[in-house]
Design a protein around this motif. Sequence first.
Motif, PDB file in Angstrom:
ATOM      1  N   ALA A 193       0.863  -1.185   0.000  1.00  0.00           N
ATOM      2  CA  ALA A 193       0.000   0.000   0.000  1.00  0.00           C
ATOM      3  C   ALA A 193       0.900   1.235   0.000  1.00  0.00           C
ATOM      4  N   PRO A 194       0.337   2.420  -0.250  1.00  0.00           N
ATOM      5  CA  PRO A 194       1.165   3.634  -0.239  1.00  0.00           C
ATOM      6  C   PRO A 194       1.936   3.828   1.052  1.00  0.00           C
ATOM      7  N   GLU A 195       1.355   3.405   2.188  1.00  0.00           N
ATOM      8  CA  GLU A 195       2.050   3.606   3.461  1.00  0.00           C
ATOM      9  C   GLU A 195       3.098   2.542   3.741  1.00  0.00           C
ATOM     10  N   GLY A 196       3.195   1.508   2.881  1.00  0.00           N
ATOM     11  CA  GLY A 196       4.225   0.506   3.077  1.00  0.00           C
ATOM     12  C   GLY A 196       3.715  -0.908   2.846  1.00  0.00           C
ATOM     13  N   GLY A 230      11.915   0.966   2.598  1.00  0.00           N
ATOM     14  CA  GLY A 230      12.757  -0.085   2.044  1.00  0.00           C
ATOM     15  C   GLY A 230      12.002  -1.120   1.245  1.00  0.00           C
ATOM     16  N   VAL A 231      10.779  -0.808   0.762  1.00  0.00           N
ATOM     17  CA  VAL A 231       9.993  -1.769  -0.015  1.00  0.00           C
ATOM     18  C   VAL A 231       9.488  -1.060  -1.269  1.00  0.00           C
ATOM     19  N   THR A 232       9.691  -1.685  -2.425  1.00  0.00           N
ATOM     20  CA  THR A 232       9.192  -1.129  -3.689  1.00  0.00           C
ATOM     21  C   THR A 232       8.604  -2.252  -4.530  1.00  0.00           C
ATOM     22  N   ALA A 233       7.682  -1.884  -5.393  1.00  0.00           N
ATOM     23  CA  ALA A 233       7.121  -2.873  -6.315  1.00  0.00           C
ATOM     24  C   ALA A 233       8.203  -3.302  -7.304  1.00  0.00           C
ATOM     25  N   THR A 234       8.274  -4.606  -7.604  1.00  0.00           N
ATOM     26  CA  THR A 234       9.269  -5.126  -8.545  1.00  0.00           C
ATOM     27  C   THR A 234       8.968  -4.617  -9.942  1.00  0.00           C
TER      28      THR A 234
END
Length: 617
Positions: free
Chosen positions: A405-408, A463-467
């Motif tokens: 989600a946008p918040e993580g 520290g999380v992003t969509a692949t």
Amino acid sequence: MPAEPIRFLIVDDIEENLMALEALLRRDGLAIDRAKSADAALELMLRHDYALALLDVHMPGTDGYELAEIMRGTERTRSVPIIFVTASEVNEARRFRGYEAGAVDYIFKPIDPLILKSKAEVFFRIGQQARDLERQRDQMLEIARARDRAMAQLKAHADNSPLALVECDGALVIRRWSQGAERLFGRSAAQMVGLPLPQAGWLSAENIAVLSGWLASAPDPATPPRFSTEFTVTQGAGRALECEVYGSVLASAEGAQSLSLQILDITERRQAEEVRSLLIGELNHRIKNTLANVQAIARQSLRQAVDLRSFERSFMGRLQALSRAHSILSDATWASAPLDQLIDDQIRAGTLDGERLHRSGPRVDLSPDTMLRMALILHELGTNAGKYGALSVPEGEVHLSWALAPEGLTLRWEERGGPVVATPDRKGFGMTMIGSSATGDGDWFNTDWRPEGVIWTFGLSRGVTATRSRAMAQTGDCPAAAAGAGALAGRRVLVVEDEPLVALDISFELEDAGAEVVAVARTLSDALDTASRVRCDLALLDGNLNGEPVDRVAALLVSRGIPFCFVSGYGREHLPRDFQTVPLVEKPFNPDALRSVLCDIMVMPAAADLPPPGLPA
């Protein structure tokens, strides 16, 4: 090389006359050719250049006058001086015809030796001067050609050089602007030649003041002063460049000064030095952080352990989890790596059961710090589930799901089908480490101790992003099961390892499994010698030995039919290319995984059942 002789040609149909003339003319440095007819004379003149031709007037066939006319009509012989030799009185008409044919003089028979030698001396000296002038001309032409070649080479070097070459006069007016300068500054020679440096726009006033100071130094013609400095200059597009500048002040014989500048763009080098310094600092930081984490894991695992064996299991498991996460990040050059790859790694390590793990969620990448934290968290969750939770019984399973989600990222670990769960009375180090790894800077976690199975929920805000455009890692169902009891008993093992403590640790593990370590080799020469003569059933080979490649050792083991595996901190891409199918145990190694790999390679087809002829058994 001796000088070519001066050549005279004597033409007379009477042999005695030829001999007499030759005897009178003979001297050092003079070559005399004789011809009895006009045809013979013309043939000689096609082969040689003559300083003088003495022609008999009266000859059968073509006489001297006709031969002279032929000579004057031919380009090659037109400039050869001619003296007619005659025994008859020459009237004015015949004398005029001779001069018209190109003669310069007459000699009458009987010949006066003094007159002949005097006239011949004049043409001998003229011939010497012509020869010397021709030689000087050839030398000057060769010098000119060498100069032109040197100038062409110098221009080619200047045009192709990464240096920008700029020449200014004593008033700092640009007189030469090389192609290298055009490429570096984005300004053409037509734009720059003739401009004073203050108007050229690529040097600051401070830079120009430095160059003026160079010109103000007293030049020494024998050893021109040389200077160097660093400038920040401006390119034609307005971009600032860091440059090294080398200057030479030259003075002409009249005292006029000039300044020769060689300018090298070091912008990329400066940036590389800054990046290197940054990377060294980052590496230092990561190493110290990793060592601090290992220290904390060791101390806390020891504090919670009931005996050394339980400490070894818990500490090694956590250390292996960190190591494998580092390997994943190294493959990704310490950029973000997929969460799926981390989960697959836990399955391969045996921490999670791939058949009883059900996962769902979008493809996401984790930053290095987040990857390391999640590696420890998943390891602790999988270890606890295997000891006390759902994975401790055959019918239990784990459902792992996550949503972005946008918040993580929200990640949920839910255990089902295991023993009845109750809230623990005390927190072990595993739970404490999960809590400390999952909180801070907006991250959070929650634990729900349901009787049917515990649920852990984690929130990762950074520290999380969509692949992006990366295929999902394939799940590998290859848990590292421990080798069967006694499988290595009695086996003779060669250990090739340059780190003494690692070699000692490997030896202890092998001996605990019942194997015999027949030799430990720590250098390349020792490894080659030992591998060629000892009898062993299998070998463990380090990825390199004190920086030296181990390709020759691997080839020797193959030639002897000795199965082996690599034990290395390097990834597969840094191991010998010809042995990519050889199993790899990564450092720090898991003892169970090491024994399992060794048991596997003992049943793999060997390169040869016996060593080839010439090698000892």
